[in-house]
Design a protein around this motif. Structure first.
Motif, mmCIF file in Angstrom:
data_model
loop_
_atom_site.group_PDB
_atom_site.id
_atom_site.type_symbol
_atom_site.label_atom_id
_atom_site.label_comp_id
_atom_site.label_asym_id
_atom_site.label_seq_id
_atom_site.Cartn_x
_atom_site.Cartn_y
_atom_site.Cartn_z
ATOM 1 N N PRO A 83 0.815 -1.217 0.000
ATOM 2 C CA PRO A 83 0.000 0.000 0.000
ATOM 3 C C PRO A 83 0.850 1.270 0.000
ATOM 4 C CG PRO A 83 -0.915 -1.606 1.533
ATOM 5 C CD PRO A 83 0.406 -2.156 1.057
ATOM 6 N N ALA A 84 1.977 1.241 0.707
ATOM 7 C CA ALA A 84 2.853 2.417 0.740
ATOM 8 C C ALA A 84 3.429 2.705 -0.650
ATOM 9 C CB ALA A 84 3.988 2.200 1.743
ATOM 10 N N LYS A 85 3.797 1.664 -1.391
ATOM 11 C CA LYS A 85 4.319 1.874 -2.747
ATOM 12 C C LYS A 85 3.226 2.381 -3.680
ATOM 13 C CE LYS A 85 8.212 -1.279 -2.527
ATOM 14 N NZ LYS A 85 8.796 -2.529 -2.989
ATOM 15 N N LEU A 86 2.022 1.865 -3.512
ATOM 16 C CA LEU A 86 0.895 2.352 -4.324
ATOM 17 C C LEU A 86 0.609 3.820 -4.027
ATOM 18 C CD1 LEU A 86 -1.544 -0.689 -4.143
ATOM 19 C CD2 LEU A 86 -0.393 0.194 -6.186
ATOM 20 N N LEU A 87 0.610 4.169 -2.758
ATOM 21 C CA LEU A 87 0.371 5.555 -2.372
ATOM 22 C C LEU A 87 1.483 6.461 -2.891
ATOM 23 C CD1 LEU A 87 -1.188 7.730 -0.815
ATOM 24 C CD2 LEU A 87 0.130 7.083 1.220
ATOM 25 N N GLY A 88 2.728 6.040 -2.673
ATOM 26 C CA GLY A 88 3.863 6.835 -3.142
ATOM 27 C C GLY A 88 3.857 7.005 -4.649
ATOM 28 N N GLY A 89 3.582 5.924 -5.372
ATOM 29 C CA GLY A 89 3.505 6.007 -6.829
ATOM 30 C C GLY A 89 2.388 6.923 -7.284
ATOM 31 N N GLY A 90 1.261 6.857 -6.578
ATOM 32 C CA GLY A 90 0.149 7.758 -6.899
ATOM 33 C C GLY A 90 0.506 9.211 -6.643
ATOM 34 N N LEU A 91 1.203 9.463 -5.550
ATOM 35 C CA LEU A 91 1.628 10.832 -5.240
ATOM 36 C C LEU A 91 2.639 11.346 -6.264
ATOM 37 C CD1 LEU A 91 1.925 10.589 -1.349
ATOM 38 C CD2 LEU A 91 0.212 11.882 -2.663
ATOM 39 N N ILE A 92 3.558 10.483 -6.685
ATOM 40 C CA ILE A 92 4.524 10.886 -7.715
ATOM 41 C C ILE A 92 3.788 11.229 -9.007
ATOM 42 C CG2 ILE A 92 6.390 10.057 -9.222
ATOM 43 C CD1 ILE A 92 7.399 8.443 -6.763
ATOM 44 N N THR A 93 2.831 10.388 -9.380
ATOM 45 C CA THR A 93 2.047 10.648 -10.589
ATOM 46 C C THR A 93 1.301 11.964 -10.479
ATOM 47 O OG1 THR A 93 1.798 8.261 -10.969
ATOM 48 C CG2 THR A 93 0.237 9.723 -12.094
ATOM 49 N N ALA A 94 0.635 12.177 -9.369
ATOM 50 C CA ALA A 94 -0.108 13.421 -9.176
ATOM 51 C C ALA A 94 0.827 14.624 -9.192
ATOM 52 C CB ALA A 94 -0.892 13.372 -7.862
ATOM 53 N N GLY A 95 1.954 14.506 -8.528
ATOM 54 C CA GLY A 95 2.927 15.591 -8.502
ATOM 55 C C GLY A 95 3.470 15.911 -9.869
ATOM 56 N N ALA A 96 3.771 14.872 -10.659
ATOM 57 C CA ALA A 96 4.282 15.084 -12.017
ATOM 58 C C ALA A 96 3.261 15.814 -12.874
ATOM 59 C CB ALA A 96 4.668 13.746 -12.643
ATOM 60 N N ILE A 97 1.994 15.421 -12.731
ATOM 61 C CA ILE A 97 0.939 16.072 -13.507
ATOM 62 C C ILE A 97 0.789 17.545 -13.100
ATOM 63 C CG2 ILE A 97 -1.570 16.116 -13.903
ATOM 64 C CD1 ILE A 97 -1.430 12.977 -13.721
ATOM 65 N N VAL A 98 0.770 17.782 -11.804
ATOM 66 C CA VAL A 98 0.650 19.168 -11.310
ATOM 67 C C VAL A 98 1.826 20.014 -11.796
ATOM 68 C CG1 VAL A 98 0.720 20.599 -9.228
ATOM 69 C CG2 VAL A 98 -0.782 18.599 -9.311
ATOM 70 N N LEU A 99 3.042 19.510 -11.631
ATOM 71 C CA LEU A 99 4.228 20.277 -12.016
ATOM 72 C C LEU A 99 4.352 20.451 -13.526
ATOM 73 C CD1 LEU A 99 6.768 18.819 -9.458
ATOM 74 C CD2 LEU A 99 5.817 21.129 -9.483
ATOM 75 N N ALA A 100 3.899 19.476 -14.290
ATOM 76 C CA ALA A 100 4.006 19.579 -15.748
ATOM 77 C C ALA A 100 3.135 20.705 -16.292
ATOM 78 C CB ALA A 100 3.611 18.252 -16.397
ATOM 79 N N PHE A 101 2.030 20.951 -15.631
ATOM 80 C CA PHE A 101 1.090 21.946 -16.138
ATOM 81 C C PHE A 101 0.994 23.189 -15.268
ATOM 82 C CE2 PHE A 101 -0.275 17.807 -17.797
ATOM 83 C CZ PHE A 101 -0.141 18.062 -19.156
#
Length: 139
Positions: free
Chosen positions: A120-138
């Motif tokens: 679950p921690a890896k899923l959460l961390g991966g989700g946060l990285i994905t969300a962060g990348a999307i936010v920062l990209a735009f």
């Protein structure tokens, strides 16, 4: 030093790579810039291997390791070509976070192909990285 120390150093040097490359590619072809960078990496890493006398281990490398190291080299080259082109076209502060989606891809592929545990921690961390990348990209 532990793996974490080396990983943190890797992150620092990766950040330096993005910033230095963004300045260095101005006005030149991104493929040529990648070739120059790759040549520097080639000379630098062989100098270290020879200087530490690690080149003597070449004869002990098995066929499977050669195959996967060669494929990894091709993947690295393709990644660098794409990364430098993206840096040339976009802001470093947006390109670098999207590039780090590779972390999420590694987590998923390590689970699928290498049998690593997907916690679950890896899923959460991966989700946060994905969300962060999307936010920062735009941003």
């Amino acid at each position: 030093m532990t793996w974490l120390g080396w990983a943190l150093l890797s992150a620092v040097f990766a950040a330096a790579t993005a910033l230095l490359a963004k300045v260095g590619i101005k006005g030149i072809d991104s493929n040529l810039a990648t070739a120059i960078r790759t040549t520097v990496v080639l000379v630098f890493t062989w100098a270290i291997a020879i200087g530490l006398e690690k080149h003597n281990g070449l004869a002990q490398i098995g066929r499977r390791s050669w195959l996967f190291l060669l494929l990894s080299g091709i993947a690295t080259g393709l990644s660098w070509l794409c990364y430098f082109r993206a840096l040339q076209m976009g802001p470093a502060s947006s390109v670098a976070p999207v590039d780090k989606l590779s972390v999420v891809i590694v987590i998923i592929c390590a689970w699928l192909f290498l049998g690593e545990t997907l916690t679950p921690a890896k899923l959460l961390g991966g989700g946060l990285i994905t969300a962060g990348a999307i936010v920062l990209a735009f941003a």
